[in-house]
Design an enzyme around this catalytic site. Structure first.
Site, PDB file in Angstrom:
ATOM      1  N   LYS B  32       0.829  -1.104   0.070  1.00  0.00           N
ATOM      2  CA  LYS B  32      -0.032   0.021  -0.006  1.00  0.00           C
ATOM      3  C   LYS B  32       0.721   1.287  -0.045  1.00  0.00           C
ATOM      4  O   LYS B  32       1.948   1.251   0.808  1.00  0.00           O
ATOM      5  CB  LYS B  32      -1.108  -0.167   1.287  1.00  0.00           C
ATOM      6  CG  LYS B  32      -1.903   0.966   1.218  1.00  0.00           C
ATOM      7  CD  LYS B  32      -2.800   0.839   2.632  1.00  0.00           C
ATOM      8  CE  LYS B  32      -3.879   1.944   2.573  1.00  0.00           C
ATOM      9  NZ  LYS B  32      -4.835   1.732   3.825  1.00  0.00           N
ATOM     10  N   SER B 107      -9.683   1.595   3.033  1.00  0.00           N
ATOM     11  CA  SER B 107      -8.976   2.772   2.098  1.00  0.00           C
ATOM     12  C   SER B 107      -7.790   1.963   1.322  1.00  0.00           C
ATOM     13  O   SER B 107      -7.093   2.148   0.397  1.00  0.00           O
ATOM     14  CB  SER B 107      -8.134   3.390   2.905  1.00  0.00           C
ATOM     15  OG  SER B 107      -7.185   3.080   3.837  1.00  0.00           O
ATOM     16  N   SER B 131      -9.727  -0.567   6.977  1.00  0.00           N
ATOM     17  CA  SER B 131      -9.153  -0.411   5.856  1.00  0.00           C
ATOM     18  C   SER B 131      -8.459  -1.520   5.283  1.00  0.00           C
ATOM     19  O   SER B 131      -8.352  -1.606   3.831  1.00  0.00           O
ATOM     20  CB  SER B 131      -8.356   0.829   5.926  1.00  0.00           C
ATOM     21  OG  SER B 131      -8.860   1.949   6.002  1.00  0.00           O
TER      22      SER B 131
END
Lengths: 89, 426
Positions: B32, B107, B131
């Site tokens: 990420k 996210s 997330s």
């Protein structure tokens, strides 16, 4: 109730630029969000927090750090080993 | 959107070779984009960090490289982790691999989409209020939010320090467990990291395990088809020998408000560092400090980030600190106390990961309605307990996630129950 002037004041405190249109939009949205947060007024006081995790301590030993050129490598404006910043006064 | 990335799962493609050989040798992984990678752009999904190249690796990235993984890209995300759709990314939304007219969740949506589409077997995500678990549920994969303190946050670009953890995402529980064992090791550079390595091989034995079904997790706002899919999954665990117990978590009433007040307050402090001087968008050094600062932050931050910084600033300001921040911490203590009470009776808690299946793109345009979708994931972050999302069926072909939460540092038990469930349904 949050008003336009409050949103402008908060933006100033937070150092966030904001347009006139956004002040209108944020005022409306902040009121809806803060109204939802009002449920916190009903939280009973004096609850013990269950498990709380504490910080882990270590010896304060000197270890190698980043070379200077790498540490300032992402700055846009440098003079020798210094980073240039906007004027404060 | 690159032609080889139709889901817009990646912000940056790269090829970071391994530094050693180990348990991940021969495997590719995506990371990420809020996790620092030395020499490779790390943007947090934000315009303000466009072009920022970290001079060091996050601890989790060091571990991946040392264990033989090749890192092939930095995944798309809601800006600084603020969102549950990836629509708040400055680089355009990622798309759901099951139905590209829908969001992959967020996210860590780019990680969810890339793994869900089979582009890579493994990915790292981060979970501040759901997330990792939200995109895992929406993309039909497995995602684990570890116990707070079990994975070092060194090199994770901070949003809300007291809530967030780096964690593994993969198609199977076995792979999630493997990746967790790689990234969970002691690191003295994170003062909240505990020395509790995860050295575990999943077991499918859930005999005698007491699983609490929290009634509030099936309450208002939860799609009844999602609820019944999750109930069926819990029945499967019962057939495997687990004991199912009904229970209640009254603090759920305050959990979402406590979560948002806390994360916004922490964000307002953490994101004050973006002044365009040491990194990020250049500020105009001919202008007076505050003008330069305000202008740069207006251009560099998206609307949701600015909303959260402003609301956090408000919640910490004189006259409102007691009403919002202090009360939120009392509510957080209530949530922790509820978990402690329930875990004195049961070993695990079960419920849906998300109240619905994946949203359509653009469906959550109002901030409050988007926040409300996090109601089932934020309690685990407030308490710091481990929680996993494992696929448990579909509603109209869209994946549904079963969420299992456990006691602090009992990530192994959470993984085992998910593993047992996965084996019986696959």
């Amino acid at each position: 109730m949050i008003e336009r002037k409050d949103v402008e004041h908060i933006a100033e405190l937070a150092d966030i630029g904001i347009t006139g249109e956004e002040i209108e939009e944020f005022t409306h949205q902040f009121n809806a969000i803060l109204e939802y947060f009002d449920i916190l007024d009903q939280v009973p006081e004096g609850t013990e927090g269950g498990t709380v995790i504490y910080n882990v301590l270590r010896e304060d030993e000197i270890t190698p750090s980043l070379p200077l050129h790498e540490a300032i490598g992402n700055a846009h404006s440098c003079e020798e080993e210094f980073i240039r910043a906007p004027r404060v006064m | 959107m690159a032609t080889d990335d139709p889901l817009n799962a990646f912000i940056t493609r790269c090829h970071i070779p391994p530094s050693g050989e180990g348990r991940l040798s021969g495997l590719t992984i995506a990371v990420k984009d809020n996790i620092s990678t030395r020499g490779v752009q790390t943007t947090c999904g934000s315009q303000i960090l466009k072009g920022y190249v970290p001079p060091y690796d996050a601890f989790a990235v060091e571990r991946l490289k040392a264990e033989g993984a090749t890192i092939i890209g930095k995944t798309n995300m809601d800006e600084f982790g603020m969102g549950n759709t990836t629509e708040n990314s400055a680089y355009g939304p990622a798309l759901n691999p099951v139905d590209p007219t829908r969001v992959p969740g967020g996210s860590s949506g780019g990680s969810g989409a890339a793994v869900g589409a089979g582009m890579i077997p493994l990915a790292l995500g981060t979970d501040t209020g759901g997330s990792i678990r939200c995109p895992a549920a929406f993309c039909g994969i497995v995602g684990l939010k570890p116990t707070y303190g079990r994975v070092s946050r060194y090199g994770l670009i901070a949003y809300a320090n007291s809530l967030e953890q780096i964690g593994p995402m993969a198609r199977t529980v076995g792979e999630v467990s493997l990746l967790m064992s790689v990234i969970s090791a002691y690191d003295p550079r994170d003062s909240t990291a505990q020395s509790r390595p995860f050295d575990h091989t999943p077991s499918s034995d859930v005999g005698g395990c007491r699983i609490g079904v929290v009634e509030e997790f099936f309450g208002e706002g939860v799609d009844h088809r999602v609820a019944s899919t999750v109930f069926s999954a819990i029945e499967r665990l019962e057939e495997l020998g687990a004991e199912i117990v009904s229970c209640s978590m009254p603090s759920m009433r305050y959990a979402l408000a406590a979560y948002y007040t806390t994360c916004m307050s922490e964000a307002s402090s953490n994101l004050a560092r973006y002044d365009g001087i040491r990194y990020g968008l250049a500020s105009d050094d001919r202008k007076q400090w505050h003008h330069a600062f305000q202008e740069e932050r207006q251009q560099g931050f998206g609307k949701e980030v600015r909303r959260r910084i402003m609301l956090g600033t408000f919640a910490l300001s004189t006259g409102y600190y007691g009403k919002y921040y202090v009360k939120a911490q009392m509510a957080r203590a209530n949530v922790r106390a509820d978990f402690a009470r329930l875990f004195s009776d049961v070993d695990l808690l079960a419920g849906p990961t998300m109240p619905t299946t994946a949203f359509h793109l653009g469906e959550k345009s109002d901030p409050l309605s988007s926040y409300l979708a996090d109601i089932l994931t934020v309690p685990a972050n407030l308490a710091g307990v481990p929680a996993i999302s494992v696929p448990c069926g579909t509603v109209e072909r869209l994946p549904v996630g079963l969420q299992l939460m456990g006691r602090h540092f009992e990530d192994e038990r959470v993984v085992d129950a998910a593993f047992a469930f996965e084996r019986v349904v696959s």
